[in-house]
Write a protein that holds these residues in place. Structure first.
Motif, PDB file in Angstrom:
ATOM      1  N   LEU A  14      33.222  45.005  33.915  1.00  0.00           N
ATOM      2  CA  LEU A  14      33.809  46.329  34.138  1.00  0.00           C
ATOM      3  C   LEU A  14      35.302  46.229  34.418  1.00  0.00           C
ATOM      4  O   LEU A  14      36.104  46.968  33.833  1.00  0.00           O
ATOM      5  CB  LEU A  14      33.117  47.019  35.318  1.00  0.00           C
ATOM      6  N   LEU A  15      35.674  45.347  35.308  1.00  0.00           N
ATOM      7  CA  LEU A  15      37.072  45.232  35.686  1.00  0.00           C
ATOM      8  C   LEU A  15      37.931  44.765  34.512  1.00  0.00           C
ATOM      9  O   LEU A  15      39.012  45.314  34.268  1.00  0.00           O
ATOM     10  CB  LEU A  15      37.229  44.282  36.873  1.00  0.00           C
ATOM     11  N   GLY A  20      41.858  46.753  30.240  1.00  0.00           N
ATOM     12  CA  GLY A  20      42.318  46.761  28.860  1.00  0.00           C
ATOM     13  C   GLY A  20      41.998  45.539  28.033  1.00  0.00           C
ATOM     14  O   GLY A  20      42.466  45.419  26.902  1.00  0.00           O
ATOM     15  N   SER A  21      41.200  44.630  28.565  1.00  0.00           N
ATOM     16  CA  SER A  21      40.818  43.460  27.776  1.00  0.00           C
ATOM     17  C   SER A  21      39.947  43.877  26.598  1.00  0.00           C
ATOM     18  O   SER A  21      39.237  44.880  26.664  1.00  0.00           O
ATOM     19  CB  SER A  21      40.021  42.464  28.627  1.00  0.00           C
ATOM     20  N   THR A  22      39.996  43.093  25.550  1.00  0.00           N
ATOM     21  CA  THR A  22      39.075  43.310  24.443  1.00  0.00           C
ATOM     22  C   THR A  22      37.662  42.982  24.926  1.00  0.00           C
ATOM     23  O   THR A  22      37.487  42.307  25.954  1.00  0.00           O
ATOM     24  CB  THR A  22      39.408  42.393  23.251  1.00  0.00           C
ATOM     25  N   GLN A  29      35.603  36.425  30.253  1.00  0.00           N
ATOM     26  CA  GLN A  29      35.981  36.447  31.669  1.00  0.00           C
ATOM     27  C   GLN A  29      34.764  36.639  32.573  1.00  0.00           C
ATOM     28  O   GLN A  29      34.714  36.096  33.668  1.00  0.00           O
ATOM     29  CB  GLN A  29      36.983  37.575  31.927  1.00  0.00           C
ATOM     30  N   ALA A  30      33.795  37.425  32.100  1.00  0.00           N
ATOM     31  CA  ALA A  30      32.598  37.709  32.894  1.00  0.00           C
ATOM     32  C   ALA A  30      31.551  36.599  32.779  1.00  0.00           C
ATOM     33  O   ALA A  30      30.572  36.595  33.526  1.00  0.00           O
ATOM     34  CB  ALA A  30      31.989  39.039  32.456  1.00  0.00           C
ATOM     35  N   GLU A  49      30.210  54.124  34.678  1.00  0.00           N
ATOM     36  CA  GLU A  49      30.846  53.304  35.709  1.00  0.00           C
ATOM     37  C   GLU A  49      32.187  52.770  35.214  1.00  0.00           C
ATOM     38  O   GLU A  49      33.169  52.726  35.965  1.00  0.00           O
ATOM     39  CB  GLU A  49      29.919  52.147  36.111  1.00  0.00           C
ATOM     40  N   LEU A  50      32.257  52.389  33.947  1.00  0.00           N
ATOM     41  CA  LEU A  50      33.512  51.912  33.368  1.00  0.00           C
ATOM     42  C   LEU A  50      34.561  53.015  33.435  1.00  0.00           C
ATOM     43  O   LEU A  50      35.710  52.773  33.828  1.00  0.00           O
ATOM     44  CB  LEU A  50      33.293  51.463  31.917  1.00  0.00           C
TER      45      LEU A  50
END
Length: 77
Positions: A14-15, A20-22, A29-30, A49-50
């Motif tokens: 979500l973060l 703005g990440s693809t 990252q997750a 939630e996003l």
């Protein structure tokens, strides 16, 4: 899905997406697959939630810019 039974990886996803990440970069990252990230994005609760997280980030940024611009005007004056 409530906050209590949401996978921990969703917070990172979500973060990253909200910043703005693809999808590919956010998934990396997750620590999840890109397919899992796209699956999450098909979930209405996740997208809600996003949007909430994006709104919070936007509000925070706007508040900081407003505060900084006020100080800048004071400094110039």
């Amino acid at each position: 899905m409530s906050d209590f039974d949401r996978p921990a990886t969703d917070d990172a996803l979500l973060l990253a997406l909200a910043k703005g990440s693809t999808v590919r970069a956010a998934a990396e990252q997750a620590g999840i697959s890109e397919a899992t990230a796209f699956r999450r994005l098909r979930n209405e609760s996740f997208v809600g939630e996003l949007n909430r997280v994006r709104g919070e980030l936007w509000d925070t940024a706007l508040g900081r810019l407003t505060e900084a611009s006020g100080r800048a005007v004071d400094r110039i004056a």
